[in-house]
Design a protein around this motif. Structure first.
Motif, PDB file in Angstrom:
ATOM      1  N   ARG A  28     -12.708  -0.610   2.425  1.00  0.00           N
ATOM      2  CA  ARG A  28     -12.729   0.059   3.722  1.00  0.00           C
ATOM      3  C   ARG A  28     -14.143   0.398   4.145  1.00  0.00           C
ATOM      4  O   ARG A  28     -14.534   0.201   5.305  1.00  0.00           O
ATOM      5  CB  ARG A  28     -11.893   1.346   3.654  1.00  0.00           C
ATOM      6  N   HIS A  31       2.522   1.646  -3.371  1.00  0.00           N
ATOM      7  CA  HIS A  31       1.561   2.034  -4.404  1.00  0.00           C
ATOM      8  C   HIS A  31       1.294   3.538  -4.374  1.00  0.00           C
ATOM      9  O   HIS A  31       1.335   4.201  -5.413  1.00  0.00           O
ATOM     10  CB  HIS A  31       0.245   1.274  -4.210  1.00  0.00           C
ATOM     11  N   PHE A  32       1.010   4.059  -3.197  1.00  0.00           N
ATOM     12  CA  PHE A  32       0.590   5.458  -3.143  1.00  0.00           C
ATOM     13  C   PHE A  32       1.771   6.423  -3.211  1.00  0.00           C
ATOM     14  O   PHE A  32       1.608   7.575  -3.628  1.00  0.00           O
ATOM     15  CB  PHE A  32      -0.290   5.704  -1.919  1.00  0.00           C
ATOM     16  N   ILE A  81      -4.393   9.102   3.522  1.00  0.00           N
ATOM     17  CA  ILE A  81      -4.852   8.246   2.432  1.00  0.00           C
ATOM     18  C   ILE A  81      -5.007   6.806   2.923  1.00  0.00           C
ATOM     19  O   ILE A  81      -6.008   6.150   2.658  1.00  0.00           O
ATOM     20  CB  ILE A  81      -3.871   8.286   1.244  1.00  0.00           C
ATOM     21  N   ARG A  84       0.825  -1.205   0.000  1.00  0.00           N
ATOM     22  CA  ARG A  84       0.000   0.000   0.000  1.00  0.00           C
ATOM     23  C   ARG A  84       0.860   1.256   0.000  1.00  0.00           C
ATOM     24  O   ARG A  84       0.612   2.203  -0.751  1.00  0.00           O
ATOM     25  CB  ARG A  84      -0.912  -0.003   1.219  1.00  0.00           C
ATOM     26  N   GLU A 113      -7.725   0.887  -7.345  1.00  0.00           N
ATOM     27  CA  GLU A 113      -7.873   1.835  -6.239  1.00  0.00           C
ATOM     28  C   GLU A 113      -9.303   1.879  -5.737  1.00  0.00           C
ATOM     29  O   GLU A 113      -9.541   1.986  -4.525  1.00  0.00           O
ATOM     30  CB  GLU A 113      -7.388   3.230  -6.669  1.00  0.00           C
ATOM     31  N   ARG A 133       2.082   6.692  -6.852  1.00  0.00           N
ATOM     32  CA  ARG A 133       1.015   7.495  -7.419  1.00  0.00           C
ATOM     33  C   ARG A 133       1.189   8.978  -7.143  1.00  0.00           C
ATOM     34  O   ARG A 133       0.750   9.822  -7.908  1.00  0.00           O
ATOM     35  CB  ARG A 133      -0.336   7.034  -6.848  1.00  0.00           C
ATOM     36  N   PHE A 141      -9.706  -1.011  -3.428  1.00  0.00           N
ATOM     37  CA  PHE A 141      -9.037  -0.773  -2.145  1.00  0.00           C
ATOM     38  C   PHE A 141      -9.859   0.150  -1.244  1.00  0.00           C
ATOM     39  O   PHE A 141     -10.125  -0.177  -0.082  1.00  0.00           O
ATOM     40  CB  PHE A 141      -7.647  -0.173  -2.392  1.00  0.00           C
ATOM     41  N   PHE A 142     -10.265   1.281  -1.788  1.00  0.00           N
ATOM     42  CA  PHE A 142     -10.991   2.249  -0.971  1.00  0.00           C
ATOM     43  C   PHE A 142     -12.380   1.737  -0.609  1.00  0.00           C
ATOM     44  O   PHE A 142     -12.862   1.968   0.509  1.00  0.00           O
ATOM     45  CB  PHE A 142     -11.096   3.587  -1.713  1.00  0.00           C
TER      46      PHE A 142
END
Lengths: 168, 168
Positions: free
Chosen positions: B33, A57-58, A73, A54, B26, A61, B29-30
DNA sequence: TTGGAATGTCAACAAAGCTGACGTATTGTC
DNA sequence: GACAATACGTCAGCTTTGTTGACATTCCAA
């Protein structure tokens, strides 16, 4: 055959029955396993975990992002992120540089090695996603994204939207 | 505006670009949650975790299931499941009975208390799912399920399919 | 009948989340 | 210039949930 519903409740609302909702819930649960399975295998070999993925990945990005931004995030505490970040920096996958304008901030970038792992992970994850997309077709994909977006928390959706249209 | 793609690659294949795939990743992933947020809050108050929710859910779905069967559905080790199961049994949410035919097996059922928690959790999770479904509409929901199913591992999909058309 | 396979339990450890406290450097404000 | 607020790092300790290894019980088949 009877669906046990009043006749005026046809296809239009059938997708809102508890039965349909349950199937969606279980689909989400089982699919998420597939979603993470391939990266997990790669990470396991390198003794990293999903948390490292994670972060990588970000950072990929949003190159140059700060620790604080990454925190919000990912939705974890700084102590938790710090543990992961420390190993990534020690192992030379992530570079942390002091901010120009604000020297309290640390800006995070992937190194070449980090970028290579990012590619390996996202290639694996994209392969599966591509196969799923191909099998389902463009209309299904549009619906897939619509439902997922509607499922997010308000704040989470902001993160998602902000990320969404940034070039690769 | 130009999408940077050859003209013969129109909408038909646009959903397979890396950019589109990344958005899907993405979103997944989000959204996950949000998917777990409401049950997590309830569980936290009762000092249970997501693992307890999963066990309760699938015991509810397959009353009398054995530990071994539950294991393969959840995809964890028996030791990991056992810890969760033990607390649920101690707390009187789950009943474990020795098998008739095979005394090595334990058959699992929810007690009244366990069933009550199951309802509370699934009500919360269904509420969010319902809102997402309603916002997205029936066609989107169909696509959502199609993509998720295509994303599962082979073995996982068998579990999902077996579960799918069992009455509530 | 006996040895191996299957089922489930106990013990110990690891990953990754959490809270709380604290230190340091830097920034912005009164 | 003093001082509060912010950004980051770290230590200590706890929880949840995954792992492996060892072991008891039960079943089945040679």
């Amino acid at each position: 055959m009877s669906d046990g519903l009043p006749p005026q409740m046809g296809q239009s609302l059938l997708f809102l029955t508890d039965e349909q909702l349950r199937k969606g819930i279980e689909a989400m649960f089982f699919a998420y396993r597939g979603f993470t399975a391939d990266p997990d295998r790669i990470l396991n070999d390198k003794s990293y975990g999903r948390a490292h993925h994670r972060a990588i990945h970000f950072i990929h990005r949003s190159p140059g992002t700060t620790v604080n931004n990454l925190l919000s995030i990912l939705g974890v505490t700084k102590q938790s992120l710090n543990r992961v970040l420390r190993t990534l920096i020690e192992d030379g996958l992530v570079a942390s540089t002091v901010g120009q304008r604000d020297k309290r901030e640390r800006h995070l970038h992937l190194t070449e090695v980090g970028a290579a792992l990012e590619r390996e992970l996202s290639d694996a994850q994209r392969d599966r996603m591509r196969a799923a997309y191909r099998a389902a077709g463009p209309d299904a994909v549009a619906g897939f994204r619509q439902v997922l977006e509607a499922m997010m928390d308000e704040e989470t959706r902001h993160h998602y939207e902000a990320m969404k249209d940034r070039p690769e």
